[in-house]
Every structure is written in C-alpha cells, then in structure tokens.
Design a protein around this motif. Sequence first.
Motif, PDB file in Angstrom:
ATOM      1  N   ALA A 151      -2.600  17.921  16.116  1.00  0.00           N
ATOM      2  CA  ALA A 151      -3.130  17.990  17.485  1.00  0.00           C
ATOM      3  C   ALA A 151      -2.643  19.286  18.132  1.00  0.00           C
ATOM      4  O   ALA A 151      -1.904  19.287  19.123  1.00  0.00           O
ATOM      5  CB  ALA A 151      -2.674  16.765  18.280  1.00  0.00           C
ATOM      6  N   LEU A 152      -3.061  20.397  17.556  1.00  0.00           N
ATOM      7  CA  LEU A 152      -2.506  21.697  17.937  1.00  0.00           C
ATOM      8  C   LEU A 152      -2.800  22.066  19.386  1.00  0.00           C
ATOM      9  O   LEU A 152      -2.002  22.756  20.035  1.00  0.00           O
ATOM     10  CB  LEU A 152      -3.054  22.782  17.002  1.00  0.00           C
ATOM     11  N   GLU A 153      -3.935  21.603  19.880  1.00  0.00           N
ATOM     12  CA  GLU A 153      -4.344  21.995  21.237  1.00  0.00           C
ATOM     13  C   GLU A 153      -3.412  21.462  22.320  1.00  0.00           C
ATOM     14  O   GLU A 153      -3.488  21.897  23.471  1.00  0.00           O
ATOM     15  CB  GLU A 153      -5.776  21.527  21.495  1.00  0.00           C
ATOM     16  N   SER A 154      -2.534  20.540  21.984  1.00  0.00           N
ATOM     17  CA  SER A 154      -1.585  19.998  22.959  1.00  0.00           C
ATOM     18  C   SER A 154      -0.146  20.387  22.624  1.00  0.00           C
ATOM     19  O   SER A 154       0.794  19.854  23.224  1.00  0.00           O
ATOM     20  CB  SER A 154      -1.691  18.468  23.007  1.00  0.00           C
ATOM     21  N   GLN A 155       0.045  21.329  21.693  1.00  0.00           N
ATOM     22  CA  GLN A 155       1.388  21.635  21.201  1.00  0.00           C
ATOM     23  C   GLN A 155       1.799  23.073  21.477  1.00  0.00           C
ATOM     24  O   GLN A 155       0.960  23.948  21.689  1.00  0.00           O
ATOM     25  CB  GLN A 155       1.458  21.375  19.694  1.00  0.00           C
ATOM     26  N   THR A 156       3.117  23.277  21.423  1.00  0.00           N
ATOM     27  CA  THR A 156       3.695  24.618  21.519  1.00  0.00           C
ATOM     28  C   THR A 156       4.269  25.006  20.164  1.00  0.00           C
ATOM     29  O   THR A 156       4.940  24.212  19.507  1.00  0.00           O
ATOM     30  CB  THR A 156       4.799  24.661  22.586  1.00  0.00           C
ATOM     31  N   LEU A 157       4.000  26.234  19.767  1.00  0.00           N
ATOM     32  CA  LEU A 157       4.468  26.789  18.499  1.00  0.00           C
ATOM     33  C   LEU A 157       5.435  27.933  18.781  1.00  0.00           C
ATOM     34  O   LEU A 157       5.135  28.826  19.576  1.00  0.00           O
ATOM     35  CB  LEU A 157       3.271  27.322  17.700  1.00  0.00           C
ATOM     36  N   ALA A 158       6.605  27.909  18.138  1.00  0.00           N
ATOM     37  CA  ALA A 158       7.543  29.031  18.217  1.00  0.00           C
ATOM     38  C   ALA A 158       7.410  29.884  16.963  1.00  0.00           C
ATOM     39  O   ALA A 158       7.382  29.359  15.843  1.00  0.00           O
ATOM     40  CB  ALA A 158       8.970  28.519  18.353  1.00  0.00           C
ATOM     41  N   VAL A 238       8.296  24.916  14.863  1.00  0.00           N
ATOM     42  CA  VAL A 238       9.029  26.186  14.816  1.00  0.00           C
ATOM     43  C   VAL A 238       8.792  26.826  13.461  1.00  0.00           C
ATOM     44  O   VAL A 238       9.061  26.216  12.423  1.00  0.00           O
ATOM     45  CB  VAL A 238      10.542  25.970  15.033  1.00  0.00           C
ATOM     46  N   ILE A 239       8.257  28.029  13.461  1.00  0.00           N
ATOM     47  CA  ILE A 239       8.133  28.821  12.238  1.00  0.00           C
ATOM     48  C   ILE A 239       9.127  29.968  12.369  1.00  0.00           C
ATOM     49  O   ILE A 239       8.971  30.843  13.214  1.00  0.00           O
ATOM     50  CB  ILE A 239       6.696  29.339  12.035  1.00  0.00           C
ATOM     51  N   PHE A 240      10.181  29.901  11.566  1.00  0.00           N
ATOM     52  CA  PHE A 240      11.324  30.797  11.709  1.00  0.00           C
ATOM     53  C   PHE A 240      11.563  31.452  10.348  1.00  0.00           C
ATOM     54  O   PHE A 240      12.133  30.841   9.455  1.00  0.00           O
ATOM     55  CB  PHE A 240      12.546  29.992  12.145  1.00  0.00           C
ATOM     56  N   ALA A 264      16.174  16.917  17.541  1.00  0.00           N
ATOM     57  CA  ALA A 264      14.836  16.392  17.850  1.00  0.00           C
ATOM     58  C   ALA A 264      14.129  16.024  16.545  1.00  0.00           C
ATOM     59  O   ALA A 264      12.969  16.374  16.325  1.00  0.00           O
ATOM     60  CB  ALA A 264      14.036  17.428  18.630  1.00  0.00           C
ATOM     61  N   THR A 265      14.802  15.285  15.691  1.00  0.00           N
ATOM     62  CA  THR A 265      14.361  15.100  14.304  1.00  0.00           C
ATOM     63  C   THR A 265      12.997  14.445  14.172  1.00  0.00           C
ATOM     64  O   THR A 265      12.240  14.757  13.255  1.00  0.00           O
ATOM     65  CB  THR A 265      15.419  14.310  13.503  1.00  0.00           C
ATOM     66  N   HIS A 266      12.630  13.549  15.089  1.00  0.00           N
ATOM     67  CA  HIS A 266      11.343  12.863  14.985  1.00  0.00           C
ATOM     68  C   HIS A 266      10.198  13.674  15.592  1.00  0.00           C
ATOM     69  O   HIS A 266       9.033  13.319  15.391  1.00  0.00           O
ATOM     70  CB  HIS A 266      11.414  11.507  15.683  1.00  0.00           C
ATOM     71  N   ASP A 267      10.520  14.724  16.326  1.00  0.00           N
ATOM     72  CA  ASP A 267       9.511  15.397  17.142  1.00  0.00           C
ATOM     73  C   ASP A 267       9.210  16.833  16.756  1.00  0.00           C
ATOM     74  O   ASP A 267       8.187  17.365  17.178  1.00  0.00           O
ATOM     75  CB  ASP A 267       9.952  15.373  18.617  1.00  0.00           C
ATOM     76  N   THR A 268      10.082  17.479  15.984  1.00  0.00           N
ATOM     77  CA  THR A 268       9.925  18.910  15.740  1.00  0.00           C
ATOM     78  C   THR A 268       9.856  19.226  14.263  1.00  0.00           C
ATOM     79  O   THR A 268      10.708  18.798  13.481  1.00  0.00           O
ATOM     80  CB  THR A 268      11.092  19.701  16.369  1.00  0.00           C
ATOM     81  N   VAL A 269       8.834  19.980  13.892  1.00  0.00           N
ATOM     82  CA  VAL A 269       8.667  20.472  12.525  1.00  0.00           C
ATOM     83  C   VAL A 269       9.224  21.887  12.465  1.00  0.00           C
ATOM     84  O   VAL A 269       8.976  22.700  13.363  1.00  0.00           O
ATOM     85  CB  VAL A 269       7.175  20.477  12.124  1.00  0.00           C
ATOM     86  N   CYS A 270       9.970  22.185  11.405  1.00  0.00           N
ATOM     87  CA  CYS A 270      10.517  23.531  11.239  1.00  0.00           C
ATOM     88  C   CYS A 270      10.209  24.040   9.845  1.00  0.00           C
ATOM     89  O   CYS A 270      10.429  23.335   8.850  1.00  0.00           O
ATOM     90  CB  CYS A 270      12.032  23.521  11.480  1.00  0.00           C
ATOM     91  N   MET A 271       9.698  25.275   9.756  1.00  0.00           N
ATOM     92  CA  MET A 271       9.405  25.922   8.479  1.00  0.00           C
ATOM     93  C   MET A 271      10.098  27.271   8.456  1.00  0.00           C
ATOM     94  O   MET A 271      10.035  28.008   9.452  1.00  0.00           O
ATOM     95  CB  MET A 271       7.892  26.079   8.301  1.00  0.00           C
ATOM     96  N   THR A 272      10.747  27.599   7.322  1.00  0.00           N
ATOM     97  CA  THR A 272      11.631  28.760   7.313  1.00  0.00           C
ATOM     98  C   THR A 272      11.239  29.854   6.327  1.00  0.00           C
ATOM     99  O   THR A 272      11.980  30.819   6.189  1.00  0.00           O
ATOM    100  CB  THR A 272      13.069  28.308   6.994  1.00  0.00           C
TER     101      THR A 272
END
Length: 287
Positions: A151-158, A238-240, A264-272
């Motif tokens: 649901a990208l249209e409602s999300q923030t991406l870092a 978060v794409i870091f 925020a383990t249930h709410d945030t995806v992180c890719m490194t």
Amino acid sequence: MRLGLAANRLHHQAEDAALFSWLRACESGIRELELGLHAVGRTYDAIRAAHMLSGYAGIRRYPYGREGGLMKLVAEVVGLEEEDRRLDGAIYFIDPVDPSSIFPEALALKRQCVIHGKPFLSTVASARDWIEAERLHRGFAPDPQARRFYALESQTLALIAHDALKPAMLEFAERNFTLLSRFARRVGTGTTGQKLNEMAWSKGWPADRPWVDRYQSGPLGGDAQIADLVLERRCQRVIFFEDPHVARQHEADIQLLERAVTTATHDTVCMTTPQVAQRWCDAAVKR
C-alpha cells in the motif's frame, strides 16, 4: 533456499512474541517455498515447544548461541564447501536492549549478509515482506494478508546511502523511479537526498517540489531524525545501502536508526543492500 534463523529471548518468550507472530503469518509461505531454516538452538526449541512447523522437514537445529550456533550461521552466509551449509541470508529477530544483539557474532552475521548481498531480516515486517516477495517471484498468488506491504500510496520510504554507495542508490532510484514515486512521501539524509532530487528533476518531476524531503546529513543527526519517524510509525520502509568496509565516524547514529527499526519490529521493513532492494522492487511490479 536456506536462511539462518535466530531470535533474542524477548522474541520467543510469549505467545504473541515476534518469532511466533512471523510463523503464524508465514508458515504456509515457508512450506510453499520449501524454505530451509537453520535455527539456533533456543530458537529451534521455542518453535518445537509452541508446536509450530509441525512435521516440516526443512528446519534444522543448530547449537545454542553460547555454543557457537550463531557463529556457524555467519560461516554459512559466507559459504562452506558442503552445499547444504550455504545460506542465502538470515532472519535475526533482534531485541535492541539485549546485550547479545551486539556480540561480535551478531554484528558479523549482518555484516556478512551485507557484504555478500544477501537479505538480513531483523524485524517481523521485513521477514514477512521477504516471504511474500519470494512467493511472488515463484508465481504464487498474492497473499491478501500481505497487502499492507504494497500500500505504497499511504507509506513513507526512507532512502539512505553511505558515501561509497551513493552512486548505487542513484542508479537504483532511477531504475525504479516509477515504483518509488508511488510512495506518499520519500525522506533522506542530506547529500543523498539532494542527489536524488536532482535525479528526479532531470526525469521531469516538478521542479518546484522535492522528490525527497531532506533531513540533516548523517553525521549531523539525519539518521536520528529518521529514527524518530520510524519510532512514531510514520516511516514504513527503510532502504539503507550500508558500506561495511569503512570505519564510520557517526556509528552511534547509524546504530540508533537500526535500533529504532528493530523496536518497530511489526511495522517497519528494512533493506540494506542494492540486490535485496531491487528484488523487492521486481516483486512489487509483479504484484
């Protein structure tokens, strides 16, 4: 495919703990993918005690962490001669206040995943998102329960990158510009944010508004500002792109952002890594 699997004590102590939440959401996907799981002793024991993955032959018990179980996973991420002891990545549900999360073997597990371009999944959201992406690549029908990850249209991406990986971030963002532009908001730290805006303007993004909302540079506190967004559940992905080969003067700020993500383990995806991020983008297009 095979992944290492470990969870700090907090994440397998209660029925609603992170490990069990992930398994309840993804057990069918694990079976569909025939995913091999090399689980450190206490994590394996907790799964068996909870009667999860019953009858599943793909899970394998490793020694307790204190007996070298996590160290073995690090070696398998790098790759060993035995074919069945080569891992494609690792899931490590981290409790950011557990001292074992900063033991050398824990840090090495992430570092080697980053060096070798393999997924390091430290949150429930990241592990759920990865399972769904791999399902899509295999041609399985989308899981309705995973809809929120798209649901990208409602999300923030870092979008964040260390100096040596800024060119990779620019290349990644340009290649996936249409998809990334679907996010409601994009944020980044100083220099990376400016370079991404210049790229977006060159592609026709309106010159009177930024494609990325810029925060301070990392050394001046930008990582901490984005960590606050994560903690407030106002940043969902978060794409870091991390450079594991250099000493980083603002290491504490980087760790602060990583701790916020695992909090925020249930709410945030992180890719490194660029490889993992691109594979997710390809899956999102398929979906």
